[in-house]
Design an enzyme around this catalytic site. Structure first.
Site, PDB file in Angstrom:
ATOM      1  N   GLU A  17       0.843  -1.207   0.000  1.00 44.54           N
ATOM      2  CA  GLU A  17       0.000   0.000   0.000  1.00 44.54           C
ATOM      3  C   GLU A  17       0.874   1.251   0.000  1.00 44.54           C
ATOM      4  OE1 GLU A  17      -2.434   1.759  -0.312  1.00 44.54           O
ATOM      5  OE2 GLU A  17      -4.305   0.671  -0.061  1.00 44.54           O
ATOM      6  N   ARG A 100      -7.542   0.530  12.469  1.00 39.94           N
ATOM      7  CA  ARG A 100      -6.172   0.888  12.099  1.00 39.94           C
ATOM      8  C   ARG A 100      -6.231   1.992  11.062  1.00 39.94           C
ATOM      9  NH1 ARG A 100      -4.794  -0.842   7.039  1.00 39.94           N
ATOM     10  NH2 ARG A 100      -5.750  -2.732   6.189  1.00 39.94           N
ATOM     11  N   ASN A 102      -5.321   3.609   7.403  1.00 49.59           N
ATOM     12  CA  ASN A 102      -5.282   2.887   6.137  1.00 49.59           C
ATOM     13  C   ASN A 102      -4.682   3.633   4.952  1.00 49.59           C
ATOM     14  OD1 ASN A 102      -5.877   0.506   4.612  1.00 49.59           O
ATOM     15  ND2 ASN A 102      -7.554   1.618   3.630  1.00 49.59           N
ATOM     16  N   GLU A 121     -12.716  -5.415   8.810  1.00 51.06           N
ATOM     17  CA  GLU A 121     -13.356  -5.087   7.531  1.00 51.06           C
ATOM     18  C   GLU A 121     -14.859  -5.336   7.533  1.00 51.06           C
ATOM     19  OE1 GLU A 121     -11.205  -6.965   4.338  1.00 51.06           O
ATOM     20  OE2 GLU A 121      -9.262  -6.240   5.043  1.00 51.06           O
ATOM     21  N   ASN A 148     -10.680   4.848   2.098  1.00 50.28           N
ATOM     22  CA  ASN A 148      -9.565   4.734   1.163  1.00 50.28           C
ATOM     23  C   ASN A 148      -9.455   6.020   0.379  1.00 50.28           C
ATOM     24  OD1 ASN A 148      -7.466   2.808   0.442  1.00 50.28           O
ATOM     25  ND2 ASN A 148      -9.037   1.227   0.649  1.00 50.28           N
ATOM     26  N   ASP A 197      -9.928   0.918  -4.313  1.00 47.19           N
ATOM     27  CA  ASP A 197      -8.933   1.015  -3.246  1.00 47.19           C
ATOM     28  C   ASP A 197      -8.362   2.430  -3.273  1.00 47.19           C
ATOM     29  OD1 ASP A 197      -6.633   0.437  -1.481  1.00 47.19           O
ATOM     30  OD2 ASP A 197      -7.131  -1.654  -1.825  1.00 47.19           O
TER      31      ASP A 197
END
Length: 290
Positions: A17, A100, A102, A121, A148, A197
């Site tokens: 990521e 968390r 992201n 999730e 995201n 994403d």
């Protein structure tokens, strides 16, 4: 038209990521969230360095005055690559241990826009935050399971915010004082075409949306019209960043997460760092004022 993506670094990331081009060092930074790793890749020499973060790490951004700032499950940390140290700065969600951090971006004012998510999730516990001279605050958007994106338009007036499980990228006005206006849908990804994403904007205002489980990256114009889909040899694309001396190389992180043994055998490049020619220039990453 964009060229075909090719592997440039065999990261084998579980959940790659946060690609980010550092203009100062002419290197590409990214992370592997699940392995707690921060990577630096030098395209000129193919040298790859890594550091272990103090938890699941979602992103890395340059910091005004030197060094980096990273988003870890327990909050924002200052990161000194030279010494390898991580120093806690701010924890926006001490009451949410199941969340968390992201994804993130910076704007021309040095603000950090970053999101949180439910690490399982499922629960709609993820929020978008803004860090600026006033401190860290909830940006005021509706909570979702997985935040995201976020990405900023070239003129700094629009934020693109992604609800991954809702399959929607939202367009949100940014007011002069850094507060947000009312969101409107920018693009929606149909079921079976992957989940949106990370998003990235180019110098012409185009928006590039990586598709997790969608085998590619979609390039939209500022009106939300699809211009092109860049196909990959792997299913899970997480985000792209523009880099290189002229900011005309696109770097893409990918993931092995969620793939079966058979799927991994069919996708030997899953989790690698890719590059391709996007046919358009990007914008330099702004340093965070923190």
């Amino acid at each position: 038209m964009a060229s075909a993506p090719v592997t440039i670094a065999p990261l084998g990331a579980t959940l790659g990521e946060g690609p980010m081009w550092d203009v100062a060092t002419q290197t590409l930074w990214c992370v592997d969230i699940k392995r707690h790793l921060v990577f630096r890749f030098d395209p000129a020499t193919a040298a790859l360095s890594s550091w272990t973060a103090p938890g699941e790490v979602g992103w890395v951004l340059p910091r005004v005055g030197g060094g980096m700032v990273v988003g870890v499950q327990s909050g924002l940390y200052g990161f000194d690559p030279a010494g390898g140290s991580f120093t806690p700065l701010i924890d926006p969600e001490p009451h949410m241990p199941g969340n968390r951090l992201n994804d993130a971006t910076t704007d021309a004012a040095g603000r950090i826009w970053f999101g949180s998510m439910d690490n399982g999730e499922q629960a709609e516990s993820g929020r978008l935050y803004r860090h600026d001279h006033r401190g860290c605050a909830d940006a005021g958007l509706a909570p979702v399971a997985i935040t995201n994106g976020p990405a900023i338009s070239p003129d700094g007036t629009t934020l693109y915010h992604t609800d991954t499980l809702g399959r929607t990228v939202w367009r949100v006005p940014i007011r002069d004082d850094g507060t947000l206006g009312d969101p409107t849908p920018f693009v929606e990804i149909a079921a079976g075409e992957g989940h949106p994403d990370g998003s990235t904007t180019d110098a012409e205002g185009g928006v590039w949306v990586a598709l997790f489980g969608g085998w590619g990256v979609r390039h939209y114009d500022p009106a939300g019209t699809l211009i092109e889909t860049v196909r990959f040899p792997v299913a899970n694309i997480t985000k792209i960043a523009f880099g290189g001396a002229d900011l005309r190389t696109a770097y893409a992180t990918t993931a092995r997460k969620g793939l079966s043994a058979a799927e991994l055998a069919a996708q030997p490049e899953a989790g690698n760092l890719f590059a391709f020619d996007p046919g358009v220039a990007g914008m330099a990453t702004h340093s965070a004022k923190i």
